[in-house]
Design a protein around this motif. Structure first.
Motif, PDB file in Angstrom:
ATOM      1  N   TRP A  21      -4.675  74.256  -3.241  1.00 21.71           N
ATOM      2  CA  TRP A  21      -5.926  73.779  -3.830  1.00 21.71           C
ATOM      3  C   TRP A  21      -6.722  73.004  -2.787  1.00 21.71           C
ATOM      4  N   ASP A  22      -8.037  73.108  -2.879  1.00 20.92           N
ATOM      5  CA  ASP A  22      -8.925  72.309  -2.049  1.00 20.92           C
ATOM      6  C   ASP A  22     -10.082  71.857  -2.931  1.00 20.92           C
ATOM      7  N   GLY A  23     -10.098  70.575  -3.251  1.00 22.00           N
ATOM      8  CA  GLY A  23     -11.157  70.041  -4.087  1.00 22.00           C
ATOM      9  C   GLY A  23     -11.228  70.674  -5.472  1.00 22.00           C
ATOM     10  N   VAL A  27      -7.469  78.079  -3.350  1.00 23.81           N
ATOM     11  CA  VAL A  27      -7.818  78.800  -2.125  1.00 23.81           C
ATOM     12  C   VAL A  27      -6.763  79.830  -1.747  1.00 23.81           C
ATOM     13  N   ARG A  54     -11.163  81.575   3.684  1.00 27.19           N
ATOM     14  CA  ARG A  54     -10.122  80.671   4.151  1.00 27.19           C
ATOM     15  C   ARG A  54      -9.019  81.394   4.923  1.00 27.19           C
ATOM     16  N   VAL A  59      -3.726  78.714   5.789  1.00 31.66           N
ATOM     17  CA  VAL A  59      -3.374  78.554   4.377  1.00 31.66           C
ATOM     18  C   VAL A  59      -2.265  79.528   3.989  1.00 31.66           C
TER      19      VAL A  59
END
Length: 110
Positions: A21-23, A27, A54, A59
């Motif tokens: 997760w990003d914010g 992702v 991404r 990632v």
């Protein structure tokens, strides 16, 4: 459709998933399941994805590495997956020790 497919996979006994997760935005994720094969337990990576913007940023590698470590911590040493032959994905998985199974053949029926 994707949400339903992922929900079905997670409802499968012995399934496992890791999500990046990003914010509050997903992702990437890796999902798989443990399964009985002959006399031992193995693991099959069934889905893995990283948002296109991404990709090539670490990632996917971090997700797969953490997933494989969790599988190994459960005492499972045999891991398999399906991917396209001679694709960027095959090269990616090769960096984590995956190789073509010499005796296995994927058969499909129209």
């Amino acid at each position: 459709m994707a949400r339903a497919a992922l929900g079905d996979l997670l409802a499968t006994p012995r399934s496992a998933a890791l999500v990046a997760w990003d914010g509050g935005v997903c992702v990437g994720a890796v999902l798989g399941r443990d399964q009985v094969r002959d006399t031992h337990l193995s693991h099959e990576v069934q889905e893995m994805f990283v948002r296109p913007e991404r990709q090539r940023g670490g990632v996917g590698g971090a997700l797969l590495d953490a997933h494989l470590n969790a599988v190994q911590a459960r005492g499972i040493t045999s891991v398999s997956l399906l991917t396209a032959r001679e694709s960027p994905a095959e090269a990616f998985y090769g960096r984590f020790g995956f190789r073509r199974a010499g005796r296995m053949v994927l058969l499909v029926r129209p």
